[in-house]
Design a protein around this motif. Structure first.
Motif, PDB file in Angstrom:
ATOM      1  N   LEU A  24       0.792  -1.234   0.000  1.00  0.00           N
ATOM      2  CA  LEU A  24       0.000   0.000   0.000  1.00  0.00           C
ATOM      3  C   LEU A  24       0.825   1.287   0.000  1.00  0.00           C
ATOM      4  CD1 LEU A  24      -2.971  -1.034   2.304  1.00  0.00           C
ATOM      5  CD2 LEU A  24      -2.929  -0.851  -0.195  1.00  0.00           C
ATOM      6  N   PRO A  25       1.954   1.376   0.718  1.00  0.00           N
ATOM      7  CA  PRO A  25       2.696   2.648   0.685  1.00  0.00           C
ATOM      8  C   PRO A  25       3.157   3.053  -0.717  1.00  0.00           C
ATOM      9  CG  PRO A  25       3.418   1.331   2.541  1.00  0.00           C
ATOM     10  CD  PRO A  25       2.520   0.452   1.703  1.00  0.00           C
ATOM     11  N   GLY A  26       3.502   2.107  -1.563  1.00  0.00           N
ATOM     12  CA  GLY A  26       3.987   2.444  -2.904  1.00  0.00           C
ATOM     13  C   GLY A  26       2.905   2.533  -3.957  1.00  0.00           C
ATOM     14  N   ILE A  27       1.686   2.192  -3.602  1.00  0.00           N
ATOM     15  CA  ILE A  27       0.618   2.139  -4.595  1.00  0.00           C
ATOM     16  C   ILE A  27       0.292   3.520  -5.158  1.00  0.00           C
ATOM     17  CG2 ILE A  27      -1.449   2.328  -3.159  1.00  0.00           C
ATOM     18  CD1 ILE A  27      -1.079  -0.423  -5.683  1.00  0.00           C
ATOM     19  N   GLU A  28       0.441   4.561  -4.358  1.00  0.00           N
ATOM     20  CA  GLU A  28       0.137   5.911  -4.835  1.00  0.00           C
ATOM     21  C   GLU A  28       1.019   6.296  -6.022  1.00  0.00           C
ATOM     22  OE1 GLU A  28      -2.384   7.925  -4.057  1.00  0.00           O
ATOM     23  OE2 GLU A  28      -3.145   6.455  -2.617  1.00  0.00           O
ATOM     24  N   ASN A  29       2.312   5.940  -5.975  1.00  0.00           N
ATOM     25  CA  ASN A  29       3.200   6.217  -7.110  1.00  0.00           C
ATOM     26  C   ASN A  29       2.752   5.453  -8.349  1.00  0.00           C
ATOM     27  OD1 ASN A  29       4.843   7.975  -5.715  1.00  0.00           O
ATOM     28  ND2 ASN A  29       6.212   6.352  -5.025  1.00  0.00           N
ATOM     29  N   GLU A  30       2.358   4.224  -8.145  1.00  0.00           N
ATOM     30  CA  GLU A  30       1.879   3.419  -9.268  1.00  0.00           C
ATOM     31  C   GLU A  30       0.614   4.028  -9.878  1.00  0.00           C
ATOM     32  OE1 GLU A  30       0.169  -1.031 -10.076  1.00  0.00           O
ATOM     33  OE2 GLU A  30       1.549  -0.736  -8.420  1.00  0.00           O
ATOM     34  N   ILE A  31      -0.280   4.491  -9.035  1.00  0.00           N
ATOM     35  CA  ILE A  31      -1.518   5.099  -9.511  1.00  0.00           C
ATOM     36  C   ILE A  31      -1.224   6.344 -10.336  1.00  0.00           C
ATOM     37  CG2 ILE A  31      -3.630   6.291  -8.756  1.00  0.00           C
ATOM     38  CD1 ILE A  31      -3.456   4.310  -6.295  1.00  0.00           C
ATOM     39  N   ARG A  32      -0.296   7.159  -9.852  1.00  0.00           N
ATOM     40  CA  ARG A  32       0.081   8.356 -10.609  1.00  0.00           C
ATOM     41  C   ARG A  32       0.634   7.982 -11.984  1.00  0.00           C
ATOM     42  NH1 ARG A  32       1.113  10.317  -5.524  1.00  0.00           N
ATOM     43  NH2 ARG A  32       3.235   9.509  -5.429  1.00  0.00           N
TER      44      ARG A  32
END
Length: 115
Positions: A24-32
Motif C-alpha cells: 500500500l505505501p507504494g501504490i500511490e506512485n503506481e496510480i500516478r
C-alpha cells in the motif's frame, strides 16, 4: 475483501490489482504513473493464501459490468494469483503479472497441462 478504488469509476477498462498491506505505501506512485499513461484505473486489494478459489469468486463479483474490459494484475504471489485466475475464467482481457511466483508447487505443471 477490502477494495480501494482509484481513478475514473466510469472508465471502460478496469484493472483489479491484488495487493497486500506491505504494497500500500507504494501504490500511490503506481496510480500516478497509470494515470499519466492511461487515466483509467480502478484497484482492489485482498490478502490471500490457501483461498484462491474464494478470492477469485470475490474478484469476479467486482467484474459484472459487461460494458467494461477487466484486467487483473499483481506482483510476486499476487502475480501468481493473476496468472492462475486468468486460467480459470475468460473474464479478464489482460494480465499484468510482475515477477509472479511460478515456483509455487504444482503451478507450472498445471499450466502446462492446460495447453
Amino acid at each position: 475483501m477490502i477494495t480501494y478504488n482509484y481513478g475514473n469509476s466510469h472508465s471502460p477498462i478496469t484493472l483489479l490489482q491484488m495487493v497486500g498491506d506491505h504494497d500500500l505505501p507504494g501504490i500511490e506512485n503506481e496510480i500516478r504513473e497509470i494515470h499519466r499513461l492511461t487515466d483509467q484505473a480502478v484497484f482492489g486489494t485482498e490478502d490471500f493464501g490457501d483461498g484462491a478459489e474464494n478470492t477469485l469468486e470475490e474478484v469476479l463479483q467486482l467484474c459484472t459490468d459487461n460494458d467494461r474490459k477487466y484486467c487483473i494484475g499483481g506482483y510476486s504471489m499476487a502475480g501468481l494469483f493473476a496468472l492462475w485466475a486468468a486460467m480459470q475464467t475468460d473474464r479478464f482481457k489482460g494480465v499484468a503479472a510482475i515477477s509472479p511466483s511460478v515456483w509455487f508447487p504444482g503451478f507450472l505443471e498445471d499450466m502446462k497441462s492446460r495447453r
